[in-house]
Scaffold this active site. Sequence first.
Site, PDB file in Angstrom:
ATOM      1  N   TYR A  94      61.621 -28.053  33.902  1.00  0.00           N
ATOM      2  CA  TYR A  94      61.835 -29.456  33.537  1.00  0.00           C
ATOM      3  C   TYR A  94      60.636 -30.301  33.973  1.00  0.00           C
ATOM      4  O   TYR A  94      60.110 -31.115  33.199  1.00  0.00           O
ATOM      5  CB  TYR A  94      63.117 -29.962  34.197  1.00  0.00           C
ATOM      6  CG  TYR A  94      63.422 -31.422  33.956  1.00  0.00           C
ATOM      7  CD1 TYR A  94      64.113 -31.830  32.823  1.00  0.00           C
ATOM      8  CD2 TYR A  94      63.048 -32.410  34.883  1.00  0.00           C
ATOM      9  CE1 TYR A  94      64.414 -33.162  32.604  1.00  0.00           C
ATOM     10  CE2 TYR A  94      63.338 -33.742  34.676  1.00  0.00           C
ATOM     11  CZ  TYR A  94      64.025 -34.107  33.539  1.00  0.00           C
ATOM     12  OH  TYR A  94      64.313 -35.430  33.328  1.00  0.00           O
ATOM     13  N   LYS A 109      57.726 -32.369  31.672  1.00  0.00           N
ATOM     14  CA  LYS A 109      57.324 -33.762  31.838  1.00  0.00           C
ATOM     15  C   LYS A 109      55.812 -33.876  32.057  1.00  0.00           C
ATOM     16  O   LYS A 109      55.153 -34.756  31.481  1.00  0.00           O
ATOM     17  CB  LYS A 109      58.077 -34.385  33.017  1.00  0.00           C
ATOM     18  CG  LYS A 109      59.577 -34.535  32.809  1.00  0.00           C
ATOM     19  CD  LYS A 109      59.900 -35.557  31.742  1.00  0.00           C
ATOM     20  CE  LYS A 109      61.381 -35.861  31.695  1.00  0.00           C
ATOM     21  NZ  LYS A 109      61.734 -36.861  30.657  1.00  0.00           N
TER      22      LYS A 109
END
Length: 313
Positions: A139, A143
Amino acid sequence: MKNVLILGANGFIGQRLIARLPGGVCAIGYGKNCPQWENDSSIFVRGDFAAEKHMAEILTAYEIDTVYHLISTTVPAPGTSCAMKEMEENVIPTIRLLDAMVQTGTRRIVFASSGGTIYGESVGYPHIENDPLDPVCSYGIQKATIEHFLKLYHREHGITCRIARIANPYGVTPQSQRTQGIIPILMKEMLKKKPITLFGETVRDYIYIDDVADALVKLGDYPGEESIFLIGSGIGTSLTQLVEMIEACTGERFCEIQKRPIRSCDVQESILNVGRTKRLLNWEPKISLQEGIRITWDEISAKAARDRTVGRK
């Protein structure tokens, strides 16, 4: 009238952002589901960001000035099971969005990144904007990858990007009673008289959702040259401290606390130094953690009481 496209308008942050936009701003909300918010200056466009092929048409039809990119189809998780999904549903669609912005002349984007996962350990001091990025989960890698593409499109095409590295937002959206963060999760378990599980003794920077939304509003109008902004409280709180604060605020006690080792997708400590963001945006978090816990508890307990009343009818 300024037109802003809010990707993820029905999400936790998206709903609060729309509710706090100032007059003179028209929000074009985008998402899969029907809107759960009401605003006389808002329009909703249904779509699937991961598969969207008509973003250029949307940008043109609504004469979009600024894009708020708040969509993420994943959450931090251990292992690599979501690695491909991160690329296919988040990174690649964002590149398609940026290409559509180049094509249509839309020149400003505000991206909701993650201050909680994009860095590694705080190592005894709050992170600042130019600290090295060392995410420990897919994750966070997603980003960071999107951030790099934003910078590339800024260099190559002049797109103005504002990257909001948001700490650990929490709260309840009044419009739909949607929640996010460990604080409402723990509160719901408390109401159900169920055990809670704590992974490690992590330290996090918790920030109330309205303070996040207010910072994003200011980012949409920020005229300066900086691109990275840290949005948090700047204060670290351990899980033990958080549990004690929730119990003190609610007057209730958790029936059982189960402790497990820290997960591989978590860092031990993550705190943000928000001094520069405060100065550049003339912004200040207004809701302390104690007050935010109280507000969140009031919302969650009131909803639980309403649900019980409806269940008895």
